[in-house]
Design a protein around this motif. Structure first.
Motif, mmCIF file in Angstrom:
data_model
loop_
_atom_site.group_PDB
_atom_site.id
_atom_site.type_symbol
_atom_site.label_atom_id
_atom_site.label_comp_id
_atom_site.label_asym_id
_atom_site.label_seq_id
_atom_site.Cartn_x
_atom_site.Cartn_y
_atom_site.Cartn_z
ATOM 1 N N LEU A 140 0.952 -1.129 -0.053
ATOM 2 C CA LEU A 140 -0.151 -0.035 0.040
ATOM 3 C C LEU A 140 0.995 1.303 0.097
ATOM 4 O O LEU A 140 0.176 2.350 -0.099
ATOM 5 N N ARG A 212 -6.728 -0.625 -2.639
ATOM 6 C CA ARG A 212 -5.953 0.151 -3.742
ATOM 7 C C ARG A 212 -6.571 0.795 -4.830
ATOM 8 O O ARG A 212 -6.117 1.782 -5.142
ATOM 9 N N TYR A 213 -7.415 0.352 -5.181
ATOM 10 C CA TYR A 213 -8.238 0.738 -6.747
ATOM 11 C C TYR A 213 -9.495 1.569 -6.287
ATOM 12 O O TYR A 213 -10.115 2.054 -7.256
ATOM 13 N N LYS B 551 -0.090 -0.616 -10.808
ATOM 14 C CA LYS B 551 -0.131 -0.052 -9.688
ATOM 15 C C LYS B 551 -1.083 1.215 -9.884
ATOM 16 O O LYS B 551 -1.661 1.532 -8.720
#
Lengths: 232, 647
Positions: A140, A212-213, B551
């Motif tokens: 992260l 994360r997204y 990412k």
């Protein structure tokens, strides 16, 4: 028209990323059945008869086979691994797990978990903290703050939960459960808790994807809809 | 609103079986004479050392605090006294009164009434006979306390009963003595109806526990959950029989689930209330009633098993250091054991610890280690940087999975993950989540074909020439096996003719490079392979070829509005002009244009005809023909201006 490259599923990409992090630390990957016997999913993990998770409501029991179910965590694989291998044990298990729950934007009946197990002569809580901080920063971001607090699981003692806060987060976000493996769990798999000790942890891969997204619906992961999947 | 959290079942990976407790800040404060922490400090410390604070909310000059109580601590901590003790430990501030130190003395009293237990779902049942004729009103302080946690006032005896539950965590139930001859605790027959004191009608099953009148068989209550109307206490009831008992936690959980009745009593019983706590609770109950003008006249107890002897746990400083990874000093351990209220003997580095009267969850060395570390704080434990201490073994199935994924994605296949649950199959689950999700899949093709259809429909929006998808997944026939499935389908609106042979050859080509030979081929658009079997033929690997990770993704939720297609064909002078044409289309179609998909090219009379399929979509509404028509006219005009011919 030039064919565009296809893409792996974002869950597979995350599994690859997490396996790579642990592969570099010397952890091997283990795999095992999704359709499991209750012993490996519950009893061997110190989840005794009478514990709420064993009831018919939260677990998918198989009709006609009274001790068979769809695994509720990948810990079944860890138990099987411990039975067949002597410490030192450094394993991770990514895999599909099943919970009999009403589905909504944050809950699905099937999802993916990533578990880790580290058993040796001198593995301590300090090692657990260090390993998880390392994992979470890699996943992260280096500036992620990690916090450990008191919790409870039948298969670990002490048991902790871990929260994170990234630069963009106002509040702490719960991300995983962990602890020192309960002596009963070691004993059940033939490992002497006086000689060996270690930690275990489990993290929802779907949860990492959501964080994360910034996804808003876990169910999107399993609809096989490329309008969603092709973005990752 | 905080009480909505209380009644809603919040299910989450870690929290499914935790119990929600509601507390009043002022009520907690009342157990201490000095230095009670402010709400923020209280919340932060409880979070780290004890229980997760779900929420706290200002309520007049008080706060309502909602905590997630961990199951082994629930019997004690789902109460204000219990939580106050925890606060006393964490903040090292003494309570101003003693609780759970004295047991009720049964020898002082005659029997209250007959009590029989004919179920194995009740280990201990105590019935107190109490004269309440002098208790005319609900005492002021009880009114205040119940109001602080949003509990309604009913009548003096019921209010006192509720107060006891929220103060010390012991569920209890008052029966009007004038209409009850004696108590029997037994199993329901199954199928009968029960009406609660709030007029809810529920159907019972044979695992439910009933409280009946032992003299005439009349049903008085649903054991561990709720009382019935008949014997309920009202204002003016002079004598009561007070039930103080414990019930089997799984049975109460089941009853609660099946009847839909969840009460403060059933929550506590579901957490497993040890019978060892009852005699301490009785002492408190006796004192409280007497303080309020009541008088205990009789007591009957039936105990199915004797209270367990409390175990002694031996801990050394070496044990602590070995498990945790840092040294704790003797003084630190002494201080923490004192804060916990545990009795102990210390001999050098060794501690012999007796549990406190309520901590039945501390039985082994590891339980005690956890107590010490959590009270001291997990923040004080260092974080050791992980080192590589072993050479990992490569899992063959994963290694080849990565290889195959990399190979297939390089030729345009994208991975999907579909549902294990299907409409048909050999094995099915009990209590499926939906009617069409009963069975475990026997193959991947059904799921892949469904996925193929969905993506075929959206093919133009996605800019796909064909739908090419694959999945690795477990299927369930006689054995559980891992399969690899590949599926190719035409895009809706395009040619249905797919050259499966060419695709097969391409797949075989890219996999041959990895030393993999796949058996079989496409059948009805799907190529399914037994991956478990295939692995047996493949050699071991000594490293992984990992997948790459994106990412920096800016995920955008796909629009829920339908897309619209428009074809446009233009004659260009040469193929070189294609780029210019595409640029022109981009600049003159507005932001609703999502894709320009090539459709057809052919040469005629020295010119080249390019056909494109344009995809329009809005994020906010369904597009109408007129709006698109306008865009297309404008575009066609611009094309003609440049000197090209629109077909």
């Amino acid at each position: 028209m030039e064919r565009e490259k296809g893409k792996p599923h974002l869950i597979s990409s995350l599994i690859s990323e997490m396996v790579q992090i642990f592969n570099e630390l010397g952890y091997s990957v283990a795999d095992g059945p999704e359709l499991e016997k209750e012993y490996y999913n519950f009893d061997a993990l110190n989840i005794k008869k009478g514990h709420p998770s064993r009831e018919m409501w939260d677990t998918f029991w198989i009709d006609g086979y009274k001790d068979s179910l769809l695994r509720t965590h990948t810990s079944n694989v860890q138990v099987r691994y411990m039975e067949k291998n002597k410490p030192p044990i450094y394993t991770v298990v990514p895999g599909k797990v099943f919970r009999n729950e009403a589905t909504d934007s944050t809950h699905e009946a099937q999802f993916f978990q990533f578990e880790g197990l580290c058993i040796d002569k001198n593995i301590t809580l300090a090692d657990l903290k260090g390993t998880l901080e390392y994992l979470l920063k890699k996943l992260l971001g280096e500036h992620t703050i990690v916090r450990f607090r008191q919790s409870y699981f039948p298969f670990t003692e002490p048991s902790l939960e871990v929260d994170i806060k990234r630069e963009s987060d106002k509040n702490w976000i719960e991300i995983l459960g962990c602890g020192m493996v309960h002596p009963e769990v070691l004993k059940a798999s033939g490992i002497d808790p006086k000689e060996y000790q270690g930690f275990a942890f489990g993290i929802g891969i779907d949860r990492v994807a959501i964080l994360r997204y910034e996804l808003d619906d876990i169910r999107d992961l399993y609809k096989a809809d490329q309008r969603f999947l092709s973005q990752f | 609103m905080i009480l909505e959290i209380y009644t809603k079942q919040i299910r989450d990976f870690c929290h499914s079986f935790n119990m929600k407790g509601i507390y009043s800040y002022n009520w907690l404060n009342s157990f201490f004479d000095k230095s009670f922490p402010g709400i923020d400090k209280l919340s932060d410390s409880l979070n780290l050392h004890s229980f997760e604070v779900e929420e706290f909310e200002k309520k007049d000059n008080d706060y309502l605090i909602c905590l997630d109580i961990l199951p082994p601590r629930a019997p004690v901590c789902l109460s204000h006294v219990g939580l106050a003790k925890e606060i006393s430990t964490i903040f090292n501030i003494p309570l101003n009164k003693k609780y759970f130190e004295n047991k009720f003395d049964f020898s002082k009293y005659e029997e209250s009434a007959e009590v029989k237990i004919s179920t194995d779902g009740c280990d201990k049942y105590v019935l107190l006979h109490i004269d309440c004729s002098e208790i005319k009103d609900t005492p002021e302080f009880i009114q205040k306390r119940l109001a602080s946690i949003d509990q309604k006032l009913i009548n003096p005896i019921v209010d006192i009963s509720n107060y006891i539950l929220f103060e010390i965590g012991q569920p209890n139930h008052a029966f009007d003595k004038s209409v009850v001859g004696g108590i029997e605790v037994k199993n329901a027959s199954g199928g009968e109806t029960f009406v609660t004191l709030s007029d809810e009608e529920v159907k019972l099953s044979k695992d439910d526990i009933l409280i009946i009148d032992s003299k005439n068989g009349k049903v008085l209550g649903l054991g561990g959950v709720k009382g019935g109307k008949f014997s309920m206490v009202e204002s003016g009831t002079n004598e009561i029989l007070l039930e103080v008992a414990t019930f089997d936690s799984s049975r109460i959980r089941n009853t609660s689930r099946l009847t839909g009745l969840t009460t403060d009593a059933s929550i506590r019983y579901s957490a497993d209330l040890p019978l060892e706590l009852i005699d301490y609770s009785l002492f408190y109950i006796e004192s409280l009633f007497e303080e309020l003008g009541g008088k205990v006249l009789g007591a009957t107890k039936v105990e199915k098993r004797a209270p367990e002897e409390k175990a002694e746990v031996v801990l050394t400083l070496q044990d602590l250091e070995k498990k945790i990874g840092i040294k704790y000093s003797r003084d630190t351990v002494v201080e923490i054991l004192n804060k916990l209220g545990f009795n102990y003997e210390v001999n050098g580095d060794e501690f012999k610890v007796m549990q406190s009267n309520e901590r039945f969850d501390v039985n082994i060395l590891e339980d005690l280690i956890e107590e010490i570390v959590r009270v001291d704080g997990y923040n004080n434990v260092p974080s050791n940087t992980p080192k590589k201490l072993m050479t990992p073994k490569i899992l063959k199935s994963l290694g080849y999975r990565f290889k195959i994924t990399n190979a297939l994605t390089s030729i345009g296949f994208s991975e999907v993950i579909t549902y294990t649950f299907r409409e048909k199959g050999k094995l099915c689950v009990l209590y499926p989540i939906a009617e069409d999700r009963c069975f475990l899949r026997e193959d991947l093709s059904v799921g892949l074909k469904e996925a193929g259809k969905l993506n075929s429909h959206n093919g133009e929006l996605l800019g796909l020439g064909e739908v090419r998808i694959f999945e690795f997944g477990n299927v369930f026939n006689k054995l559980e096996e891992i399969k690899l499935g590949m599926h190719v389908k035409y895009v809706e609106g395009r040619s249905k003719k797919i050259d499966y042979k060419a695709i097969e050859d391409k797949i075989k080509e890219v996999l041959k490079i990895e030393g993999i030979e796949l058996p079989g081929g496409f059948e009805d658009g799907v190529w399914e392979i037994n991956f478990s079997e295939l692995l047996k033929e493949l050699k071991d690997l000594d490293e992984y070829k990992f997948l790459s990770v994106l990412k920096d993704v800016n995920y955008v939720k796909p629009s829920k509005y339908p897309f619209v297609l428009r074809d446009i064909s233009v004659f260009l002078n040469s193929r070189n002009e294609e780029g210019e044409l595409i640029k022109l289309i981009h600049s003159n179609s507005g932001s609703l244009l999502k894709r320009i998909n090539p459709f057809d090219i052919y040469e005629k009379d020295g010119k080249v005809s390019f056909a494109f399929r344009l995809v329009f979509q809005s994020e906010t509404k369904t597009l109408n023909d007129e709006a698109i028509g306008e865009i297309m006219s404008g575009l066609e005009n611009k094309i003609k201006e440049v000197g090209w011919e629109v077909r």
